[in-house]
Design a protein around this motif. Structure first.
Motif, short mmCIF file in Angstrom:
data_model
loop_
_atom_site.label_atom_id
_atom_site.label_comp_id
_atom_site.label_asym_id
_atom_site.label_seq_id
_atom_site.Cartn_x
_atom_site.Cartn_y
_atom_site.Cartn_z
N PHE A 191 8.17 44.26 7.54
CA PHE A 191 9.49 44.61 8.13
C PHE A 191 9.32 44.54 9.54
CE2 PHE A 191 12.35 47.39 10.31
CZ PHE A 191 13.40 47.05 9.70
N ALA A 192 8.24 44.99 10.06
CA ALA A 192 8.09 44.84 11.64
C ALA A 192 7.96 43.60 12.17
CB ALA A 192 6.85 45.52 11.72
N LEU A 193 7.44 42.75 11.32
CA LEU A 193 7.18 41.24 11.85
C LEU A 193 8.41 40.33 11.68
CD1 LEU A 193 3.60 40.66 10.59
CD2 LEU A 193 4.10 40.55 12.92
N ALA A 194 9.06 40.61 10.49
CA ALA A 194 10.56 40.01 10.28
C ALA A 194 11.48 40.61 11.52
CB ALA A 194 11.13 40.35 8.96
N LEU A 195 11.48 41.69 11.80
CA LEU A 195 12.23 42.51 12.73
C LEU A 195 12.00 41.75 14.13
CD1 LEU A 195 14.58 44.42 13.65
CD2 LEU A 195 12.48 46.10 14.12
N ASP B 211 -5.28 50.76 11.41
CA ASP B 211 -7.00 50.76 11.64
C ASP B 211 -7.39 49.43 11.22
OD1 ASP B 211 -7.21 53.44 11.95
OD2 ASP B 211 -7.15 54.10 10.03
N PHE B 212 -6.76 48.72 10.34
CA PHE B 212 -7.32 47.31 10.00
C PHE B 212 -6.09 46.49 9.82
CE2 PHE B 212 -10.15 50.48 8.11
CZ PHE B 212 -11.39 50.06 8.83
N PRO B 213 -5.81 45.92 10.96
CA PRO B 213 -4.27 45.24 10.96
C PRO B 213 -4.38 43.84 10.26
CG PRO B 213 -5.42 45.01 13.21
CD PRO B 213 -6.20 46.08 12.23
N GLY B 214 -5.44 43.19 10.12
CA GLY B 214 -5.85 41.78 9.56
C GLY B 214 -4.91 40.75 10.08
N LEU B 215 -4.37 40.73 11.22
CA LEU B 215 -3.49 39.76 11.65
C LEU B 215 -4.11 38.31 12.05
CD1 LEU B 215 -0.71 39.56 12.49
CD2 LEU B 215 -1.29 39.79 14.81
N ASP B 216 -5.52 38.46 12.40
CA ASP B 216 -6.25 37.45 12.61
C ASP B 216 -6.55 36.57 11.34
OD1 ASP B 216 -7.85 39.52 11.44
OD2 ASP B 216 -9.77 38.81 12.34
N LYS B 217 -6.41 37.12 10.03
CA LYS B 217 -6.79 36.64 8.72
C LYS B 217 -5.48 36.11 8.27
CE LYS B 217 -11.10 38.24 8.48
NZ LYS B 217 -11.89 37.37 8.94
N LEU B 218 -4.23 36.66 8.64
CA LEU B 218 -3.14 35.98 8.19
C LEU B 218 -2.65 34.71 9.14
CD1 LEU B 218 -0.87 39.27 7.82
CD2 LEU B 218 -1.56 37.93 6.11
N LEU B 219 -3.02 34.70 10.23
CA LEU B 219 -2.85 33.61 11.17
C LEU B 219 -3.97 32.66 11.17
CD1 LEU B 219 -1.57 35.52 14.26
CD2 LEU B 219 -0.09 34.11 12.42
N HIS B 220 -5.18 32.79 10.15
CA HIS B 220 -6.29 31.85 10.24
C HIS B 220 -6.59 31.64 11.53
CE1 HIS B 220 -5.02 31.75 6.23
NE2 HIS B 220 -3.80 31.36 6.39
N GLU B 221 -7.04 32.87 12.78
CA GLU B 221 -7.66 32.49 13.89
C GLU B 221 -8.21 33.47 14.43
OE1 GLU B 221 -4.71 32.58 17.25
OE2 GLU B 221 -3.15 32.49 15.82
N ARG C 50 2.23 31.97 0.34
CA ARG C 50 1.26 32.80 0.74
C ARG C 50 0.87 32.23 2.15
NH1 ARG C 50 0.11 37.24 -2.27
NH2 ARG C 50 -1.89 37.23 -1.08
N ASP C 51 0.70 30.82 2.40
CA ASP C 51 -0.11 30.57 3.56
C ASP C 51 0.84 30.62 4.63
OD1 ASP C 51 -2.47 30.09 2.27
OD2 ASP C 51 -1.92 27.93 1.53
#
Length: 336
Positions: free
Chosen positions: A142-146, A163-173, A311-312
């Protein structure tokens, strides 16, 4: 207050215009961008106005460049080395525009570019919190869509404090620098923090984000006063008109983070456990003397919203999913 001037001067018009277009779209730098392709037109402009940052082709350097009315001259070098020239720092011209901009703002941020207390004139900046005591409720989606929907119409910054956002994994960078580095620079108190921040921000479509730490424990030593100082710097001195705070459940000083927000969106699930956790949170607000925060909270019950099929491309498509529809409703209702 007039905006300062960021000028690009390169004989290749297409290159200069593409660079300036990127800065306007993604830079969120509180400066006016000007493009020049000839040294004569640049000199004529400098007769009437001072340039704050000049990104100058190596071919156009002259003997009197140091005497020009320019705050920071940075040379676009044709060769790969990015070490300082005899007179000016340089960046490699054929790096990605994003990389060049980061290096330029890093060089510029080493100086004192915004006087203390000087604010950027812009529409009011809204700090929007997204928090939930309930897990698995699509809070970050929701935060990213907003954020992406708001960013289509105004400069918007996303900050995740989990604590573990995982944004690097979602963006593959991978991120060379992150929010802990920004806080360190703020503590040092040297140079322009917003310019240094511009050197490390990433992008999801039009939405800017500060790269998060890999693990939230890196931020355990940051005091509420330091977080407040960082947020005030962004609100007062950047060009952002909206800041999204994606707030994790395990944070110390949770009430301090929520107090920073003008409005707080709270996704919750429709089940007995969610209702119990919500009741515990409301009790926490009473016991901590933070009842005033309750008036800023907007509960969102999304049930099982439609999610992106790919998902990608999840982050890029989330704004057009069922979750994005809820975000648009919130934007309309709260006039964001």
């Amino acid at each position: 207050m007039k905006y300062k001037i960021f000028a690009v001067c390169d004989p290749e018009r297409e290159y200069a215009e593409k660079f300036s277009d990127y800065v306007r779209e993604h830079g969120n730098i509180p400066m006016d961008i000007h493009v020049f392709t000839q040294i004569m037109e640049l000199r004529a402009f400098m007769n009437t106005q001072r340039i704050e940052i000049l990104l100058l082709s190596e071919q156009l350097l002259s003997e009197d460049t140091r005497e020009w009315p320019v705050g920071t001259v940075i040379v676009l070098k044709e060769q790969g080395e990015k070490k300082e020239t005899d007179r000016f720092p340089g960046v490699y011209k054929y790096s990605s525009v994003r990389k060049i901009l980061r290096e330029v703002m890093d060089i510029y941020g080493q100086g004192d570019s915004i006087p203390a207390g000087e604010r950027i004139l812009k529409p009011a900046c809204h700090v929007i919190g997204v928090y939930s005591p309930v897990s698995r409720c699509f809070k970050t989606s929701f935060a990213l869509a907003l954020g992406q929907i708001l960013a289509a119409g105004k400069p918007t910054l996303y900050i995740t404090i989990e604590d573990f956002p995982g944004l690097d994994k979602l963006l593959h960078e991978s991120f060379e620098s992150n929010i802990s580095d920004l806080i360190y620079l703020m503590r040092q108190g040297e140079g322009d923090l917003i310019s240094k921040m511009a050197a490390l921000v990433g992008h999801i479509a039009a939405l800017d984000f500060i790269p998060p730490c890999t693990a939230g424990q890196e931020l355990r030593g940051v005091s509420p006063e330091e977080w407040h100082e960082l947020f005030r710097e962004i609100i007062d001195h950047s060009s952002y008109e909206a800041v999204i705070l994606d707030i994790g459940s395990g944070l110390a000083h949770l009430d301090d983070f929520l107090t920073e927000c003008d409005v707080i969106y709270m996704p919750v699930a429709d089940d007995i456990y969610a209702d119990a956790k919500l009741a515990s949170f409301e009790n926490f607000l009473r016991l901590s003397g933070s009842e005033r925060i309750a008036g800023r909270i907007r509960q969102i019950r999304m049930g099982e919203p439609e999610l992106p099929a790919n998902r990608d491309r999840y982050l890029q498509q989330i704004a057009w999913s069922g979750i994005g529809d809820y975000a648009r409703d919130c934007i309309i209702k709260d006039g964001l």
